[in-house]
Scaffold this motif. Structure first.
Motif, PDB file in Angstrom:
ATOM      1  N   PHE A   1       1.049  -1.549   0.088  1.00  0.00           N
ATOM      2  CA  PHE A   1      -0.224   0.092   0.219  1.00  0.00           C
ATOM      3  C   PHE A   1       0.997   1.333  -0.159  1.00  0.00           C
ATOM      4  O   PHE A   1       0.453   2.404  -0.545  1.00  0.00           O
ATOM      5  CB  PHE A   1      -1.012  -0.506   1.412  1.00  0.00           C
ATOM      6  N   SER A   2       1.828   1.170   0.962  1.00  0.00           N
ATOM      7  CA  SER A   2       2.957   2.183   0.282  1.00  0.00           C
ATOM      8  C   SER A   2       3.467   2.503  -0.558  1.00  0.00           C
ATOM      9  O   SER A   2       3.825   3.483  -0.831  1.00  0.00           O
ATOM     10  CB  SER A   2       4.032   2.239   1.962  1.00  0.00           C
ATOM     11  N   GLN A   3       3.764   0.920  -1.049  1.00  0.00           N
ATOM     12  CA  GLN A   3       4.504   1.774  -2.535  1.00  0.00           C
ATOM     13  C   GLN A   3       3.509   2.312  -3.421  1.00  0.00           C
ATOM     14  O   GLN A   3       4.211   2.108  -4.732  1.00  0.00           O
ATOM     15  CB  GLN A   3       5.386   0.478  -3.143  1.00  0.00           C
ATOM     16  N   HIS A   4       2.324   1.679  -3.153  1.00  0.00           N
ATOM     17  CA  HIS A   4       1.419   2.341  -4.552  1.00  0.00           C
ATOM     18  C   HIS A   4       1.448   3.383  -4.961  1.00  0.00           C
ATOM     19  O   HIS A   4       0.579   4.397  -3.342  1.00  0.00           O
ATOM     20  CB  HIS A   4      -0.335   1.903  -4.230  1.00  0.00           C
ATOM     21  N   PRO A   5       1.401   3.940  -6.235  1.00  0.00           N
ATOM     22  CA  PRO A   5       1.332   5.225  -6.402  1.00  0.00           C
ATOM     23  C   PRO A   5       0.491   6.129  -6.326  1.00  0.00           C
ATOM     24  O   PRO A   5       0.556   7.543  -6.928  1.00  0.00           O
ATOM     25  CB  PRO A   5       2.129   4.897  -8.046  1.00  0.00           C
ATOM     26  N   ASP A   6      -0.484   5.758  -6.533  1.00  0.00           N
ATOM     27  CA  ASP A   6      -1.685   6.138  -6.147  1.00  0.00           C
ATOM     28  C   ASP A   6      -2.509   6.199  -4.811  1.00  0.00           C
ATOM     29  O   ASP A   6      -3.467   6.906  -4.263  1.00  0.00           O
ATOM     30  CB  ASP A   6      -3.148   5.376  -7.065  1.00  0.00           C
ATOM     31  N   ILE A   7      -1.928   6.000  -3.924  1.00  0.00           N
ATOM     32  CA  ILE A   7      -2.106   6.363  -2.169  1.00  0.00           C
ATOM     33  C   ILE A   7      -1.186   7.099  -1.768  1.00  0.00           C
ATOM     34  O   ILE A   7       0.196   6.861  -1.869  1.00  0.00           O
ATOM     35  CB  ILE A   7      -2.146   4.421  -1.810  1.00  0.00           C
ATOM     36  N   GLU A   8      -1.808   8.119  -1.660  1.00  0.00           N
ATOM     37  CA  GLU A   8      -0.752   9.428  -0.797  1.00  0.00           C
ATOM     38  C   GLU A   8      -0.790   8.666   1.176  1.00  0.00           C
ATOM     39  O   GLU A   8       0.025   9.473   0.666  1.00  0.00           O
ATOM     40  CB  GLU A   8      -1.706  10.718  -0.859  1.00  0.00           C
TER      41      GLU A   8
ATOM     42  N   GLU B   1       1.184  -8.487  -4.223  1.00  0.00           N
ATOM     43  CA  GLU B   1       1.650  -6.782  -5.024  1.00  0.00           C
ATOM     44  C   GLU B   1      -0.200  -6.733  -5.925  1.00  0.00           C
ATOM     45  O   GLU B   1      -0.760  -6.095  -6.240  1.00  0.00           O
ATOM     46  CB  GLU B   1       2.086  -6.587  -6.055  1.00  0.00           C
ATOM     47  N   LYS B   2      -0.479  -8.093  -6.300  1.00  0.00           N
ATOM     48  CA  LYS B   2      -1.845  -8.241  -7.216  1.00  0.00           C
ATOM     49  C   LYS B   2      -2.893  -7.897  -6.179  1.00  0.00           C
ATOM     50  O   LYS B   2      -3.852  -7.531  -6.194  1.00  0.00           O
ATOM     51  CB  LYS B   2      -2.442  -9.617  -7.538  1.00  0.00           C
ATOM     52  N   VAL B   3      -2.477  -8.287  -4.656  1.00  0.00           N
ATOM     53  CA  VAL B   3      -3.725  -8.457  -3.224  1.00  0.00           C
ATOM     54  C   VAL B   3      -4.375  -6.638  -3.812  1.00  0.00           C
ATOM     55  O   VAL B   3      -5.187  -6.158  -3.786  1.00  0.00           O
ATOM     56  CB  VAL B   3      -3.518  -9.215  -2.152  1.00  0.00           C
ATOM     57  N   ILE B   4      -3.307  -6.162  -3.327  1.00  0.00           N
ATOM     58  CA  ILE B   4      -3.746  -4.832  -2.966  1.00  0.00           C
ATOM     59  C   ILE B   4      -4.334  -4.182  -4.624  1.00  0.00           C
ATOM     60  O   ILE B   4      -4.772  -2.731  -4.052  1.00  0.00           O
ATOM     61  CB  ILE B   4      -2.360  -3.971  -2.535  1.00  0.00           C
ATOM     62  N   ASP B   5      -3.465  -4.623  -5.916  1.00  0.00           N
ATOM     63  CA  ASP B   5      -4.198  -3.742  -6.475  1.00  0.00           C
ATOM     64  C   ASP B   5      -5.420  -4.103  -6.524  1.00  0.00           C
ATOM     65  O   ASP B   5      -6.719  -3.416  -6.328  1.00  0.00           O
ATOM     66  CB  ASP B   5      -3.299  -4.206  -7.922  1.00  0.00           C
ATOM     67  N   LYS B   6      -5.796  -4.946  -6.565  1.00  0.00           N
ATOM     68  CA  LYS B   6      -6.991  -5.665  -6.628  1.00  0.00           C
ATOM     69  C   LYS B   6      -8.743  -4.608  -5.239  1.00  0.00           C
ATOM     70  O   LYS B   6      -9.164  -4.397  -5.658  1.00  0.00           O
ATOM     71  CB  LYS B   6      -7.306  -6.795  -6.223  1.00  0.00           C
ATOM     72  N   MET B   7      -7.687  -5.116  -4.457  1.00  0.00           N
ATOM     73  CA  MET B   7      -8.364  -3.922  -3.162  1.00  0.00           C
ATOM     74  C   MET B   7      -8.473  -2.485  -3.257  1.00  0.00           C
ATOM     75  O   MET B   7      -9.283  -2.047  -3.327  1.00  0.00           O
ATOM     76  CB  MET B   7      -7.819  -4.048  -1.920  1.00  0.00           C
TER      77      MET B   7
END
Length: 362
Positions: A27-34, A348-354
């Motif tokens: 989640f911390s690495q996701h580009p769209d999560i501030e 990483e797939k789990v976090i993208d889906k969520m």
């Protein structure tokens, strides 16, 4: 998007099979999560009260079981409500859920099983107050699930079961899976050792079906005298012919046994989301299990696993013997199973889906 995540523990690191560690990383690495906001909802309760709850729960279950946690539920719930009211995040991923969440935020949870269905196969069903507890759980769980904006599940069995039982909208309940952190074995696999493996803990031998496996082992050894069973984490059957027990050994030894094993055999009576089955497949080891809960989907519906219909030692032995009789087939199953796990069960797939589900929520 800003998200808040609650967890139950004094420290976050290492909880729940690495789930929160993975959430923290991806989640911390996701580009769209501030921003990711974390908060523990572990209640501050005195030791004497914890002991009282433990004693009470043992009237109908064990200390390690979810019913013990459920006796703590009102305390976790109250702490959760205090925490989420302070959070600034738009979305809250809550470990403890309730129907009393404030209306100005969106809520989701991440669950591995329809716990009520799992408990129907529990070995302690005959203990006093068990059915009362199960009915209480059904009522509270239904209220809490209905309040969630989204429900994320770790397997398809749980998704379908929750939708049917609580009348949840299908688009609201999403199977996002989970991640397997074990590194895939890249070496050449030898299936000629006839080594059977099971991994469990000291307290849950019967739940995991170790008694069935021990009863089946002599029948297997009549056909395959060199077959041996490696038990990791439990010494109950130390000294039994054909059995080797490994207790208090490092994780590296467990990985070594996975690499050496021919079959992973865990006829667990109520294993809703058995991650060790997938860890076995990471090591090209087909598995043997009971045909219930999420196990069929983990086996590719029989493509890389063997499923027993009954809690029966003879059927279990016959299944193991059949599996050991065709080593070429085991090799194909192991390789296909490993490919399935490494491609499917990635955090990483789990976090993208969520994230996508929360971002597209209306």
């Amino acid at each position: 998007m800003n998200i808040g995540i609650t967890y139950c523990g004094r420290e976050r690191k290492g909880l729940w099979s690495g789930t929160w560690d993975a959430f923290d990383k991806y989640f911390s690495q996701h580009p769209d999560i501030e921003k990711v906001e974390w908060a523990s909802v572990f209640p501050h309760i005195p030791t004497w009260y914890q002991k009282l709850l433990t004693l009470y729960s043992r009237c109908f279950y064990t200390k390690d079981g979810n019913p013990f946690e459920q006796q703590m539920y009102p305390l976790f719930k109250n702490e959760t409500l205090r925490v989420v009211k302070r959070m600034e995040s738009e979305w809250i991923i809550a470990k403890t859920i309730t129907d009393e969440f404030p209306a100005n935020k969106k809520y989701c949870t991440y669950v591995d099983a329809d716990f009520e269905e799992v408990m129907k196969t529990d070995i302690n069903r005959n203990k006093p107050l068990f059915n009362y507890y199960l009915n209480y759980y059904h009522k509270k769980a239904g209220e809490a699930y209905l309040r969630q904006n989204l429900v994320f599940t770790q397997n398809e069995w749980t998704r379908r079961s929750l939708i049917k039982k609580f009348g949840l909208a299908e688009k609201k309940v999403i199977n996002v899976g989970f991640g397997v952190s074990l590194k895939a074995y890249e070496g050449i696999k030898n299936y000629d050792s006839n080594l059977l493996l099971i991994v469990l803990r000291q307290h849950n031998a019967k739940v995991k079906g170790l008694d069935l496996l021990i009863e089946a082992l002599p029948l297997v050894r009549k056909q395959y005298p060199d077959a041996r069973l490696a038990i990791v984490g439990n010494s109950l059957y130390q000294g039994t012919e054909g059995v080797d027990c490994y207790v208090d050994t490092p994780r590296s030894k467990t990985v070594e046994l996975f690499e050496q094993a021919t079959l992973y055999v865990m006829p667990s009576r109520n294993e809703p989301n058995g991650m060790t089955y997938l860890e076995a497949l990471c090591n090209k080891v087909p598995f043997v299990a009971l045909n219930r809960f999420a196990t069929p989907e983990f086996s590719g519906y029989g493509q890389w696993g063997f499923l027993c219909e009954q809690e029966d030692a003879k059927e279990l032995a016959e299944t193991i013997i059949k599996a050991l009789s065709d080593k070429k087939r085991l090799k194909v199953m192991g390789e296909q199973g490993q490919h399935y796990v490494t491609e499917t069960y990635r955090w990483e797939k789990v976090i993208d889906k969520m994230y996508n589900a929360m971002n597209c929520y209306e």
